[in-house]
Design an enzyme around this catalytic site. Structure first.
Site, PDB file in Angstrom:
ATOM      1  N   ASN A   9       0.827  -1.220   0.000  1.00 49.23           N
ATOM      2  CA  ASN A   9       0.000   0.000   0.000  1.00 49.23           C
ATOM      3  C   ASN A   9       0.846   1.247   0.000  1.00 49.23           C
ATOM      4  OD1 ASN A   9      -2.398  -1.440   0.288  1.00 49.23           O
ATOM      5  ND2 ASN A   9      -2.425  -1.259   2.518  1.00 49.23           N
ATOM      6  N   ASP A  11       0.574   4.605   2.160  1.00 46.86           N
ATOM      7  CA  ASP A  11      -0.129   5.118   3.337  1.00 46.86           C
ATOM      8  C   ASP A  11      -0.216   6.644   3.271  1.00 46.86           C
ATOM      9  OD1 ASP A  11      -0.257   2.520   4.199  1.00 46.86           O
ATOM     10  OD2 ASP A  11       1.213   2.747   5.816  1.00 46.86           O
ATOM     11  N   ASN A  41       5.124  -4.341   4.705  1.00 46.73           N
ATOM     12  CA  ASN A  41       5.771  -3.988   5.978  1.00 46.73           C
ATOM     13  C   ASN A  41       6.465  -5.206   6.580  1.00 46.73           C
ATOM     14  OD1 ASN A  41       4.510  -1.529   5.608  1.00 46.73           O
ATOM     15  ND2 ASN A  41       2.929  -1.863   7.170  1.00 46.73           N
ATOM     16  N   ASN A 181      -3.789 -10.465  17.273  1.00 45.60           N
ATOM     17  CA  ASN A 181      -3.910  -9.579  18.430  1.00 45.60           C
ATOM     18  C   ASN A 181      -5.068 -10.098  19.298  1.00 45.60           C
ATOM     19  OD1 ASN A 181      -6.311  -8.598  17.388  1.00 45.60           O
ATOM     20  ND2 ASN A 181      -5.409  -6.696  16.603  1.00 45.60           N
ATOM     21  N   THR A 217      -0.511 -11.068  20.452  1.00 47.63           N
ATOM     22  CA  THR A 217       0.166  -9.823  20.798  1.00 47.63           C
ATOM     23  C   THR A 217      -0.770  -9.001  21.687  1.00 47.63           C
ATOM     24  OG1 THR A 217      -0.628  -8.786  18.746  1.00 47.63           O
ATOM     25  CG2 THR A 217       1.548  -9.797  18.672  1.00 47.63           C
ATOM     26  N   ALA A 220       1.214  -3.052  24.801  1.00 50.61           N
ATOM     27  CA  ALA A 220       2.268  -2.719  25.771  1.00 50.61           C
ATOM     28  C   ALA A 220       2.595  -3.885  26.698  1.00 50.61           C
ATOM     29  CB  ALA A 220       1.830  -1.516  26.585  1.00 50.61           C
ATOM     30  N   ASP A 243       3.915   6.473  17.473  1.00 46.69           N
ATOM     31  CA  ASP A 243       3.044   6.030  16.375  1.00 46.69           C
ATOM     32  C   ASP A 243       3.146   4.508  16.311  1.00 46.69           C
ATOM     33  OD1 ASP A 243       1.894   5.330  13.976  1.00 46.69           O
ATOM     34  OD2 ASP A 243       3.039   6.733  12.753  1.00 46.69           O
ATOM     35  N   ASP A 249       3.362  -5.439  12.352  1.00 46.69           N
ATOM     36  CA  ASP A 249       4.022  -5.990  11.163  1.00 46.69           C
ATOM     37  C   ASP A 249       5.520  -6.186  11.424  1.00 46.69           C
ATOM     38  OD1 ASP A 249       1.608  -5.856   9.787  1.00 46.69           O
ATOM     39  OD2 ASP A 249       2.010  -3.806   9.125  1.00 46.69           O
TER      40      ASP A 249
HETATM   41  O1  RIB Z   1      -0.295  -2.577   9.730  1.00 40.62           O
HETATM   42  C1  RIB Z   1      -0.138  -1.279   9.226  1.00 40.62           C
HETATM   43  C2  RIB Z   1      -0.566  -1.226   7.797  1.00 40.62           C
HETATM   44  O2  RIB Z   1      -1.949  -1.459   7.714  1.00 40.62           O
HETATM   45  C3  RIB Z   1      -0.356   0.111   7.139  1.00 40.62           C
HETATM   46  O3  RIB Z   1       0.914   0.248   6.560  1.00 40.62           O
HETATM   47  C4  RIB Z   1      -1.490   0.201   6.158  1.00 40.62           C
HETATM   48  O4  RIB Z   1      -1.082   0.139   4.829  1.00 40.62           O
HETATM   49  C5  RIB Z   1      -2.424  -0.949   6.501  1.00 40.62           C
HETATM   50  O5  RIB Z   1      -2.338  -1.948   5.597  1.00 40.62           O
END
Ligand code: RIB
Length: 299
Positions: A9, A11, A41, A181, A217, A220, A243, A249
């Site tokens: 993707n 972003d 990612n 998660n 997961t 924290a 962030d 990922d």
């Molecule tokens: O896990 C984060 C990703 O989720 C972002 O990079 C976005 O593209 C979505 O796919």
């Protein structure tokens, strides 16, 4: 070698003081673009962890295609099986609030064209000791086909059940290793509102049913995992997140790379958890994925 069969993707990221409620408009404090997509990612994280990585997926023939692949390309990822199709490159619209939490809307675009034919050729090109990594941002039919073929050959499969889809539970249960998660795990276990003890019991139950390794997961709180009936609890670093986009990922990619490099299950969990923590300290998904040297320095 690790093959990631998944999404790529671009972003589009807006920072806000806080995330809006439904119907509310908030003022943005910044805008940026970055390469993303859960597949891409995870591929970059595995590559930065030092593994050989092949990315298989699709981008458009538009202006987002090159920047979406730029960091993977710079890192030396094999991109020869990324298709360039007529649909637009996948995009994710991301809001990041002041506390580091986020909201994401993903538009599949080219990722939606990845099909069973691609799945068959992807697995056919793999060696038996390679690792196949999958997430839920390409069509479930393609994921299903890849899992069937890889399992038939005894190839190690890792499924990350993000983002939560209707098919994620079925597909997750087909993998040798599933990474979920808390919310995704509740769906996998068909059980809501689990506390620690209930979650551990559900993990043991799924292990008895499927024999697979499970990793949940917990943000924290780190991760809880189960392999061959034994429970592992691992924490990342004590940090103030800037962030969290891409942190999951980063965990997945580092975990797969660590197994590929011969670390044992517990060592791989610990390295991945530290990498995931470091990914929360910088903005953007791929720009925030740490280098192996940065992770080793914290281990
Ligand atoms: O896990 C984060 C990703 O989720 C972002 O990079 C976005 O593209 C979505 O796919």
């Amino acid at each position: 070698m690790i093959t990631v069969f998944g999404s790529i993707n671009m972003d589009l990221i807006a920072s806000t003081v806080r995330l809006p409620k439904p119907g509310e408009t908030v003022t943005g404090t910044g805008f940026s673009t970055a390469a993303g997509g859960k597949g891409a990612n995870q591929a970059l994280a595995a590559r930065r962890a030092g593994a050989e990585v092949r990315m298989v997926g699709a981008v458009g023939s538009d202006n987002f295609a090159a920047p979406a692949l730029a960091l993977l390309s710079e890192a030396g990822t094999d991109l020869s099986n990324v298709a360039h199709v007529a649909d637009p490159t996948g995009t994710a619209l991301i809001l990041v609030g002041g506390d580091g939490e986020n909201m994401i809307a993903v538009v599949a675009g080219a990722n939606g064209t990845v099909d069973e034919v691609a799945a068959v050729s992807t697995v056919a090109a793999m060696k038996d000791r390679d690792i196949l990594m999958l997430q839920m941002e390409i069509p479930s039919s393609a994921i299903h086909r890849a899992l069937l073929d890889a399992n038939a050959r005894g190839i190690t499969t890792i499924v990350n059940t993000a983002p939560l889809t209707h098919e994620a539970a079925l597909l997750g249960r087909m993998a040798a290793i599933v990474i979920a998660n808390e919310t995704e795990f509740e769906m996998l276990a068909s059980q809501q509102g689990m506390d620690d003890a209930a979650r551990e019991a559900a993990m043991q139950r799924i292990f008895r049913e499927t024999g697979q390794s499970l990793i949940v997961t917990l943000g924290a709180e780190g991760v809880i995992a189960l392999r061959e009936g034994k429970i592992y609890r691992v924490r990342g670093l004590d940090i103030q997140p800037v962030d969290t986009v891409g942190a999951g990922d980063t965990f997945c990619g580092y975990f797969a790379a660590s197994l590929d490099q011969g670390l044992n299950f517990e060592q791989a969990l610990r390295r991945a958890a530290v990498a995931g923590s470091l990914a929360c300290l910088k903005p953007g998904a791929q720009p925030s994925i740490p280098l192996a040297s940065e992770v080793e320095a914290k281990l």
